[in-house]
Scaffold this motif. Structure first.
Motif, PDB file in Angstrom:
ATOM      1  N   THR A 285       4.140  60.700  58.122  1.00 35.56           N
ATOM      2  CA  THR A 285       4.246  61.970  57.808  1.00 35.56           C
ATOM      3  C   THR A 285       3.264  62.503  58.395  1.00 35.56           C
ATOM      4  OG1 THR A 285       4.265  62.034  55.443  1.00 35.56           O
ATOM      5  CG2 THR A 285       6.418  61.543  56.981  1.00 35.56           C
ATOM      6  N   GLY A 286       1.638  62.286  57.828  1.00 35.13           N
ATOM      7  CA  GLY A 286       0.697  63.070  57.893  1.00 35.13           C
ATOM      8  C   GLY A 286       0.488  63.657  56.374  1.00 35.13           C
ATOM      9  N   SER A 287       1.441  62.928  55.409  1.00 26.42           N
ATOM     10  CA  SER A 287       0.995  63.954  53.942  1.00 26.42           C
ATOM     11  C   SER A 287       0.563  62.749  53.569  1.00 26.42           C
ATOM     12  CB  SER A 287       3.119  64.514  53.714  1.00 26.42           C
ATOM     13  OG  SER A 287       2.628  65.564  54.208  1.00 26.42           O
ATOM     14  N   GLY A 288       0.523  62.815  51.881  1.00 29.69           N
ATOM     15  CA  GLY A 288      -0.393  62.223  51.100  1.00 29.69           C
ATOM     16  C   GLY A 288       0.517  62.135  49.791  1.00 29.69           C
ATOM     17  N   PRO A 289       0.674  61.009  48.639  1.00 25.32           N
ATOM     18  CA  PRO A 289       2.178  61.381  48.322  1.00 25.32           C
ATOM     19  C   PRO A 289       2.331  62.383  46.959  1.00 25.32           C
ATOM     20  CG  PRO A 289       0.171  59.964  47.597  1.00 25.32           C
ATOM     21  CD  PRO A 289      -0.359  60.055  48.580  1.00 25.32           C
ATOM     22  N   SER A 290       1.224  63.207  47.635  1.00 26.62           N
ATOM     23  CA  SER A 290       2.399  64.722  46.808  1.00 26.62           C
ATOM     24  C   SER A 290       2.513  65.877  47.821  1.00 26.62           C
ATOM     25  CB  SER A 290       0.731  64.883  45.161  1.00 26.62           C
ATOM     26  OG  SER A 290      -0.574  65.306  46.976  1.00 26.62           O
ATOM     27  N   GLY A 291       2.914  65.447  49.065  1.00 24.49           N
ATOM     28  CA  GLY A 291       3.147  66.137  50.039  1.00 24.49           C
ATOM     29  C   GLY A 291       1.973  67.059  50.648  1.00 24.49           C
ATOM     30  N   GLN A 292       0.725  66.614  50.071  1.00 22.66           N
ATOM     31  CA  GLN A 292      -0.462  67.429  50.643  1.00 22.66           C
ATOM     32  C   GLN A 292      -0.211  66.998  52.137  1.00 22.66           C
ATOM     33  OE1 GLN A 292      -0.536  65.386  48.002  1.00 22.66           O
ATOM     34  NE2 GLN A 292      -2.996  64.132  48.662  1.00 22.66           N
ATOM     35  N   GLU A 293      -0.274  68.057  53.068  1.00 23.29           N
ATOM     36  CA  GLU A 293      -1.412  67.797  54.703  1.00 23.29           C
ATOM     37  C   GLU A 293      -2.464  66.708  54.044  1.00 23.29           C
ATOM     38  OE1 GLU A 293       0.373  67.849  57.636  1.00 23.29           O
ATOM     39  OE2 GLU A 293       2.531  68.496  56.457  1.00 23.29           O
ATOM     40  N   MET A 294      -2.386  65.824  55.355  1.00 25.54           N
ATOM     41  CA  MET A 294      -4.100  65.282  55.266  1.00 25.54           C
ATOM     42  C   MET A 294      -3.452  64.511  56.702  1.00 25.54           C
ATOM     43  SD  MET A 294      -2.959  62.105  51.634  1.00 25.54           S
ATOM     44  CE  MET A 294      -4.739  61.331  52.239  1.00 25.54           C
ATOM     45  N   PRO A 295      -5.246  64.247  57.230  1.00 23.52           N
ATOM     46  CA  PRO A 295      -5.169  64.680  58.615  1.00 23.52           C
ATOM     47  C   PRO A 295      -4.433  62.275  58.991  1.00 23.52           C
ATOM     48  CG  PRO A 295      -6.996  64.236  57.430  1.00 23.52           C
ATOM     49  CD  PRO A 295      -6.460  65.001  56.424  1.00 23.52           C
ATOM     50  N   PHE A 296      -4.444  62.538  60.052  1.00 22.13           N
ATOM     51  CA  PHE A 296      -4.172  61.309  60.548  1.00 22.13           C
ATOM     52  C   PHE A 296      -5.497  60.619  61.049  1.00 22.13           C
ATOM     53  CE2 PHE A 296      -4.015  57.967  64.053  1.00 22.13           C
ATOM     54  CZ  PHE A 296      -2.749  57.522  63.234  1.00 22.13           C
TER      55      PHE A 296
ATOM     56  N   ARG B 190      -0.426  63.037  70.969  1.00 26.52           N
ATOM     57  CA  ARG B 190      -1.425  64.222  70.321  1.00 26.52           C
ATOM     58  C   ARG B 190      -2.503  63.227  69.424  1.00 26.52           C
ATOM     59  NH1 ARG B 190      -3.396  69.256  71.517  1.00 26.52           N
ATOM     60  NH2 ARG B 190      -0.983  69.405  72.809  1.00 26.52           N
ATOM     61  N   GLN B 191      -1.779  63.599  68.202  1.00 26.52           N
ATOM     62  CA  GLN B 191      -2.487  63.341  67.078  1.00 26.52           C
ATOM     63  C   GLN B 191      -3.365  61.499  67.240  1.00 26.52           C
ATOM     64  OE1 GLN B 191      -0.624  63.368  62.827  1.00 26.52           O
ATOM     65  NE2 GLN B 191      -0.470  65.477  63.392  1.00 26.52           N
ATOM     66  N   ALA B 192      -2.464  60.947  68.070  1.00 28.63           N
ATOM     67  CA  ALA B 192      -3.016  59.371  67.565  1.00 28.63           C
ATOM     68  C   ALA B 192      -3.517  59.034  68.974  1.00 28.63           C
ATOM     69  CB  ALA B 192      -1.571  58.536  67.288  1.00 28.63           C
ATOM     70  N   ASP B 193      -3.003  59.758  69.929  1.00 30.01           N
ATOM     71  CA  ASP B 193      -3.517  59.267  71.341  1.00 30.01           C
ATOM     72  C   ASP B 193      -3.453  58.623  72.192  1.00 30.01           C
ATOM     73  OD1 ASP B 193      -4.893  60.020  73.724  1.00 30.01           O
ATOM     74  OD2 ASP B 193      -6.539  58.834  73.615  1.00 30.01           O
ATOM     75  N   SER B 194      -1.599  58.348  71.467  1.00 33.38           N
ATOM     76  CA  SER B 194      -1.099  57.068  72.022  1.00 33.38           C
ATOM     77  C   SER B 194      -0.740  56.965  73.442  1.00 33.38           C
ATOM     78  CB  SER B 194       0.296  56.339  71.482  1.00 33.38           C
ATOM     79  OG  SER B 194      -0.191  56.331  69.589  1.00 33.38           O
ATOM     80  N   HIS B 195      -0.492  56.231  74.467  1.00 33.17           N
ATOM     81  CA  HIS B 195      -0.212  56.106  75.504  1.00 33.17           C
ATOM     82  C   HIS B 195       1.420  56.158  75.457  1.00 33.17           C
ATOM     83  CE1 HIS B 195       0.917  55.562  79.479  1.00 33.17           C
ATOM     84  NE2 HIS B 195       1.879  54.407  79.410  1.00 33.17           N
ATOM     85  N   LEU B 196       2.567  57.232  75.817  1.00 37.86           N
ATOM     86  CA  LEU B 196       3.784  57.651  75.838  1.00 37.86           C
ATOM     87  C   LEU B 196       4.718  56.637  76.905  1.00 37.86           C
ATOM     88  CD1 LEU B 196       3.742  60.921  74.034  1.00 37.86           C
ATOM     89  CD2 LEU B 196       4.169  58.146  72.744  1.00 37.86           C
ATOM     90  N   GLY B 197       4.036  57.438  78.171  1.00 37.12           N
ATOM     91  CA  GLY B 197       4.154  56.896  79.141  1.00 37.12           C
ATOM     92  C   GLY B 197       4.189  57.759  80.834  1.00 37.12           C
ATOM     93  N   HIS B 198       5.461  58.714  80.992  1.00 39.65           N
ATOM     94  CA  HIS B 198       4.343  59.514  82.308  1.00 39.65           C
ATOM     95  C   HIS B 198       6.238  60.568  82.525  1.00 39.65           C
ATOM     96  CE1 HIS B 198       1.746  56.097  83.829  1.00 39.65           C
ATOM     97  NE2 HIS B 198       1.360  57.294  83.705  1.00 39.65           N
ATOM     98  N   VAL B 199       5.435  62.258  83.250  1.00 45.26           N
ATOM     99  CA  VAL B 199       6.330  62.844  83.224  1.00 45.26           C
ATOM    100  C   VAL B 199       6.540  63.050  85.146  1.00 45.26           C
ATOM    101  CG1 VAL B 199       4.967  64.921  82.926  1.00 45.26           C
ATOM    102  CG2 VAL B 199       7.279  65.146  82.447  1.00 45.26           C
ATOM    103  N   PHE B 200       7.652  63.389  85.523  1.00 48.78           N
ATOM    104  CA  PHE B 200       7.927  64.035  86.339  1.00 48.78           C
ATOM    105  C   PHE B 200       8.903  64.914  86.724  1.00 48.78           C
ATOM    106  CE2 PHE B 200       7.694  58.925  85.712  1.00 48.78           C
ATOM    107  CZ  PHE B 200       6.466  58.592  87.067  1.00 48.78           C
ATOM    108  N   ALA B 201       8.576  65.563  87.863  1.00 46.25           N
ATOM    109  CA  ALA B 201       9.734  66.504  88.349  1.00 46.25           C
ATOM    110  C   ALA B 201      10.953  66.307  88.571  1.00 46.25           C
ATOM    111  CB  ALA B 201       8.617  67.932  89.370  1.00 46.25           C
ATOM    112  N   ASP B 202      11.400  65.761  88.431  1.00 42.83           N
ATOM    113  CA  ASP B 202      12.322  65.156  88.690  1.00 42.83           C
ATOM    114  C   ASP B 202      14.456  64.729  87.802  1.00 42.83           C
ATOM    115  OD1 ASP B 202      12.324  62.601  87.736  1.00 42.83           O
ATOM    116  OD2 ASP B 202      12.668  61.545  88.988  1.00 42.83           O
ATOM    117  N   GLY B 203      13.815  65.423  87.093  1.00 43.83           N
ATOM    118  CA  GLY B 203      15.113  66.026  85.689  1.00 43.83           C
ATOM    119  C   GLY B 203      15.834  66.954  85.415  1.00 43.83           C
ATOM    120  N   PRO B 204      16.719  66.958  84.833  1.00 43.82           N
ATOM    121  CA  PRO B 204      17.975  67.717  84.505  1.00 43.82           C
ATOM    122  C   PRO B 204      17.713  69.197  84.739  1.00 43.82           C
ATOM    123  CG  PRO B 204      18.095  66.926  82.831  1.00 43.82           C
ATOM    124  CD  PRO B 204      17.002  66.128  83.805  1.00 43.82           C
ATOM    125  N   PRO B 205      18.440  69.975  84.705  1.00 49.64           N
ATOM    126  CA  PRO B 205      18.445  71.704  84.694  1.00 49.64           C
ATOM    127  C   PRO B 205      18.160  71.076  82.683  1.00 49.64           C
ATOM    128  CG  PRO B 205      19.969  71.758  85.787  1.00 49.64           C
ATOM    129  CD  PRO B 205      19.809  69.844  85.097  1.00 49.64           C
TER     130      PRO B 205
END
Length: 169
Positions: free
Chosen positions: A14-25, A119-134
């Motif tokens: 979640t990017g939050s610590g045990p007390s709910g404060q935001e913590m950097p990944f 964005r945060q972990a810089d994980s490769h997820l896949g690819h985006v193509f221009a053949d999707g639905p409206p």
């Protein structure tokens, strides 16, 4: 500083610590990631591999909830934007919000493609193509092993309650 397993898990998810404060990944070391993810998910997210088509249950899933980065837990896609592309990989017409993913040119094949990374972990997820639905005409073709699914009914318990309103009728 001693970090318990539950506190570390909360930070990674979640990017939050045990007390709910935001913590950097803080990205785990490659050795820790291999143990946490398993070999295929490690190769996909860290070495830009691709899982075999039709090999992951998320490709056919119609359950409501969020798809988050398996490494950092950052929210990436909504089941409401998921569609059956027939390709054998989970496909979405848009990310959860514009800044959720990073798109960059990929020249590893004969034709350039647009790679999608978290964005945060810089994980490769896949690819985006221009053949999707409206209305977007985009198909975010994502490796299932790069994702973790959080069902709608568990959003609060897993620290994603702020996204709950996305799933109200």
């Amino acid at each position: 500083m001693l970090v318990t397993v539950s506190a570390l898990s909360l930070l990674l998810m979640t990017g939050s610590g045990p007390s709910g404060q935001e913590m950097p990944f803080v990205k785990p070391s490659p050795a820790q990631l291999r143990l946490q993810l398993g070999e295929l998910a490690y190769r996909v997210t860290q070495e830009e591999a691709t899982e075999p088509p039709f090999s992951h249950p998320y490709a056919a899933s119609t359950a409501e909830g969020l798809y988050v980065d398996v490494v950092s837990g950052e929210p990436l896609f909504s089941s409401r934007d998921k569609f059956d592309s027939g390709t054998g990989w989970p496909s979405f017409c848009r990310p959860l919000f514009a800044e959720a993913v990073v798109e960059k040119e990929d020249h590893r094949l004969l034709r350039p493609r647009i790679e999608v990374r978290s964005r945060q972990a810089d994980s490769h997820l896949g690819h985006v193509f221009a053949d999707g639905p409206p209305p977007t005409r985009r198909r975010y073709c994502i490796n299932g092993v790069a994702l973790r699914f959080v069902p709608r009914e568990r959003l609060e318990q897993e620290g994603y309650g702020r996204w709950r309103e996305r799933f109200t009728p």
